[in-house]
Design a protein around this motif. Structure first.
Motif, PDB file in Angstrom:
ATOM      1  N   GLU A  65     -65.734 -68.361  75.556  1.00 34.39           N
ATOM      2  CA  GLU A  65     -66.758 -68.459  76.585  1.00 34.39           C
ATOM      3  C   GLU A  65     -66.731 -69.874  77.168  1.00 34.39           C
ATOM      4  O   GLU A  65     -66.620 -70.847  76.412  1.00 34.39           O
ATOM      5  N   PRO A  66     -66.828 -70.013  78.482  1.00 33.92           N
ATOM      6  CA  PRO A  66     -66.815 -71.355  79.083  1.00 33.92           C
ATOM      7  C   PRO A  66     -67.991 -72.195  78.590  1.00 33.92           C
ATOM      8  O   PRO A  66     -69.140 -71.745  78.627  1.00 33.92           O
ATOM      9  N   ARG A  67     -67.695 -73.379  78.107  1.00 36.14           N
ATOM     10  CA  ARG A  67     -68.740 -74.302  77.678  1.00 36.14           C
ATOM     11  C   ARG A  67     -69.247 -75.148  78.838  1.00 36.14           C
ATOM     12  O   ARG A  67     -70.407 -75.570  78.856  1.00 36.14           O
ATOM     13  N   LEU A  68     -68.386 -75.403  79.815  1.00 32.91           N
ATOM     14  CA  LEU A  68     -68.729 -76.176  80.996  1.00 32.91           C
ATOM     15  C   LEU A  68     -68.598 -75.292  82.235  1.00 32.91           C
ATOM     16  O   LEU A  68     -67.827 -74.330  82.234  1.00 32.91           O
ATOM     17  N   PRO A  69     -69.331 -75.591  83.298  1.00 32.77           N
ATOM     18  CA  PRO A  69     -69.244 -74.768  84.513  1.00 32.77           C
ATOM     19  C   PRO A  69     -67.871 -74.872  85.177  1.00 32.77           C
ATOM     20  O   PRO A  69     -67.317 -75.965  85.303  1.00 32.77           O
ATOM     21  N   ILE A  70     -67.339 -73.740  85.592  1.00 35.13           N
ATOM     22  CA  ILE A  70     -66.043 -73.689  86.283  1.00 35.13           C
ATOM     23  C   ILE A  70     -66.306 -73.290  87.734  1.00 35.13           C
ATOM     24  O   ILE A  70     -66.816 -72.210  88.018  1.00 35.13           O
ATOM     25  N   LYS A  71     -65.976 -74.171  88.669  1.00 31.62           N
ATOM     26  CA  LYS A  71     -66.243 -73.852  90.074  1.00 31.62           C
ATOM     27  C   LYS A  71     -65.038 -73.247  90.767  1.00 31.62           C
ATOM     28  O   LYS A  71     -65.149 -72.763  91.899  1.00 31.62           O
ATOM     29  N   GLU A  72     -63.897 -73.289  90.102  1.00 28.86           N
ATOM     30  CA  GLU A  72     -62.690 -72.696  90.689  1.00 28.86           C
ATOM     31  C   GLU A  72     -61.734 -72.327  89.557  1.00 28.86           C
ATOM     32  O   GLU A  72     -61.571 -73.071  88.597  1.00 28.86           O
ATOM     33  N   GLY A  73     -61.113 -71.153  89.664  1.00 26.23           N
ATOM     34  CA  GLY A  73     -60.170 -70.736  88.632  1.00 26.23           C
ATOM     35  C   GLY A  73     -60.858 -70.030  87.475  1.00 26.23           C
ATOM     36  O   GLY A  73     -61.876 -69.357  87.646  1.00 26.23           O
ATOM     37  N   ARG A  74     -60.348 -70.242  86.283  1.00 28.99           N
ATOM     38  CA  ARG A  74     -60.839 -69.523  85.107  1.00 28.99           C
ATOM     39  C   ARG A  74     -60.778 -70.408  83.867  1.00 28.99           C
ATOM     40  O   ARG A  74     -60.279 -71.528  83.910  1.00 28.99           O
ATOM     41  N   TYR A  75     -61.301 -69.848  82.747  1.00 31.06           N
ATOM     42  CA  TYR A  75     -61.285 -70.545  81.463  1.00 31.06           C
ATOM     43  C   TYR A  75     -60.049 -70.128  80.679  1.00 31.06           C
ATOM     44  O   TYR A  75     -59.276 -69.260  81.105  1.00 31.06           O
ATOM     45  N   PHE A  76     -59.836 -70.746  79.528  1.00 30.40           N
ATOM     46  CA  PHE A  76     -58.700 -70.393  78.684  1.00 30.40           C
ATOM     47  C   PHE A  76     -58.827 -68.958  78.173  1.00 30.40           C
ATOM     48  O   PHE A  76     -59.925 -68.471  77.909  1.00 30.40           O
ATOM     49  N   THR A  77     -57.692 -68.287  78.019  1.00 28.82           N
ATOM     50  CA  THR A  77     -57.681 -66.980  77.368  1.00 28.82           C
ATOM     51  C   THR A  77     -57.420 -67.154  75.874  1.00 28.82           C
ATOM     52  O   THR A  77     -56.948 -68.204  75.426  1.00 28.82           O
ATOM     53  N   GLU A  78     -57.713 -66.101  75.101  1.00 23.91           N
ATOM     54  CA  GLU A  78     -57.451 -66.153  73.654  1.00 23.91           C
ATOM     55  C   GLU A  78     -55.972 -66.382  73.380  1.00 23.91           C
ATOM     56  O   GLU A  78     -55.610 -67.124  72.456  1.00 23.91           O
ATOM     57  N   LYS A  79     -55.108 -65.743  74.178  1.00 24.00           N
ATOM     58  CA  LYS A  79     -53.669 -65.895  73.971  1.00 24.00           C
ATOM     59  C   LYS A  79     -53.227 -67.334  74.216  1.00 24.00           C
ATOM     60  O   LYS A  79     -52.414 -67.889  73.455  1.00 24.00           O
ATOM     61  N   GLU A  80     -53.735 -67.967  75.277  1.00 21.66           N
ATOM     62  CA  GLU A  80     -53.354 -69.347  75.592  1.00 21.66           C
ATOM     63  C   GLU A  80     -53.759 -70.301  74.467  1.00 21.66           C
ATOM     64  O   GLU A  80     -53.010 -71.222  74.129  1.00 21.66           O
ATOM     65  N   ILE A  81     -54.929 -70.052  73.879  1.00 20.79           N
ATOM     66  CA  ILE A  81     -55.379 -70.907  72.776  1.00 20.79           C
ATOM     67  C   ILE A  81     -54.565 -70.645  71.519  1.00 20.79           C
ATOM     68  O   ILE A  81     -54.170 -71.575  70.806  1.00 20.79           O
ATOM     69  N   ARG A  82     -54.293 -69.385  71.263  1.00 26.28           N
ATOM     70  CA  ARG A  82     -53.569 -69.025  70.041  1.00 26.28           C
ATOM     71  C   ARG A  82     -52.129 -69.516  70.058  1.00 26.28           C
ATOM     72  O   ARG A  82     -51.596 -70.002  69.059  1.00 26.28           O
TER      73      ARG A  82
END
Length: 372
Positions: free
Chosen positions: A111-128
């Motif tokens: 879940e995004p911890r900070l506001p995202i004004k453009e684009g997206r947050y990390f996915t589970e796969k990207e983190i893993r």
């Protein structure tokens, strides 16, 4: 009456009056910058509290020997799936200069911890899998490179794909705009090696829904198995700015400029009184009291200072972007600015007539008429 009297003085002494107005304009600009810095500091503090990791606890883990990167991640095996981990104190090189970044790790739920004004947050796969992706504040957009349709930023020799922009739509926030977030698993090998060689790391645990005490306990239990001689100290999380809004150096300049402008205005008002001794004597002969004449001069000073306020805020509005680049924070005219303007006009006018008032008190109509 006071405005017409001021116009007469302006026509009689245009250069000295203009110089006095200029000094007051510069003083007001400096005072306005000081007020804006206070407002901005309060805004940053509110945002710091708003976007601080929720239910956060800071852990300092000290190892007896250099751990492996995989063993470090095994500390998190049994923590809550919604608990996030921030690796503190990590700096990566960008254009040869070290910059602070925020490596984060979550087990499953993202879940995004900070506001995202453009684009997206990390996915589970990207983190893993430790993919080289980054979330950057808008302050770093100018330092990115466009390749194809993608934006990249180079950190410690590694090219990170920028998948989102941190910030608030339609607003500037240095707190958010200066952020760079990357997956903890994507740190360059050279940085990992340096971190592990220190045999001490600082982690922040956070969870949006509940306390992280159980997660801290789980990490301690894992540490006893993996690193029997390691020690873990816990601290309450304290959000801190990575930069300062400090006007200490400018404060002396503000005071100095204002005092110089006041001296100039006092000299101007005294000069006006000296030039109008005959007029003052005649007014007293026709029934004007000392209070009436002092109030007349005070009114003229109010007009003078009010003109400086209009010019000062007008200059600030016209050259706002230039001033903002100079001071490093946004300049917004607020209710506090208008309150300061009223105080500026009243106090400056009052101080300006103190010395001339004593000269007015000594004027005797009979002496003035005889001398004339």
């Amino acid at each position: 009456m006071s405005f017409q009297s001021f116009k007469s003085q302006w026509r009689a002494h245009p250069f000295t009056t203009a110089f006095a107005v200029l000094g007051l304009v510069i003083s007001l600009l400096m005072i306005s910058i000081g007020i804006s810095s206070i407002n901005y500091s309060h805004l940053l503090q509110r945002q710091l509290e708003q976007y601080a990791p929720p239910h956060a606890t800071k852990l300092m883990v000290t190892f007896s020997h250099e751990p492996t990167w995989n063993d470090l991640f095994r500390l998190f095996d049994n923590i809550d799936q919604e608990t996030g981990i921030i690796l503190e104190g990590v700096a990566l090189l960008h254009d040869g200069m070290p910059i602070m970044v925020t490596p984060e790790h979550v087990r499953e739920s993202v879940e995004p911890r900070l506001p995202i004004k453009e684009g997206r947050y990390f996915t589970e796969k990207e983190i893993r899998t430790g993919e080289k992706v980054a979330l950057i504040g808008s302050e770093w957009e100018k330092d990115t490179t466009i390749i194809g349709n993608e934006r990249y930023i180079v950190l410690s020799g590694e090219r990170y794909k920028c998948i989102g922009i941190i910030g608030l739509t339609g607003e500037n926030s240095r707190l958010l705009d200066s952020q760079i977030l990357i997956p903890m698993t994507s740190l360059p090998p050279s940085v990992i090696s340096k971190l592990l060689s220190q045999q001490q790391i600082t982690l922040t645990l956070y969870n949006a829904k509940k306390d992280t005490y159980k997660d801290e306990k789980s990490i301690r239990m894992q540490a006893e198995k993996l690193f029997p001689q390691a020690s873990i100290d816990s601290f309450p999380y304290e959000a801190q700015l990575s930069f300062r809004i400090d006007i200490g150096d400018r404060l002396m300049l503000i005071v100095l400029i204002y005092l110089l402008s006041l001296v100039n205005v006092v000299n101007l008002s005294f000069y006006w009184v000296q030039e109008r001794i005959y007029e003052i004597g005649i007014r007293k002969a026709f029934g004007y009291t000392n209070r009436d004449i002092v109030f007349m001069i005070f009114s003229e000073m109010v007009v003078l200072c009010s003109i400086a306020v209009v010019f000062g805020y007008g200059v600030q509005w016209l050259f706002q972007h230039i001033f903002e680049k100079w001071v490093g924070f946004p300049l917004r005219i607020s209710l506090l600015h208008f309150s300061a303007a009223i105080g500026f006009v009243f106090c400056s006018s009052l101080i300006a007539i103190i010395v001339p008032a004593f000269r007015v008190f000594r004027v005797q109509p009979i002496h003035v008429i005889h001398k004339k």
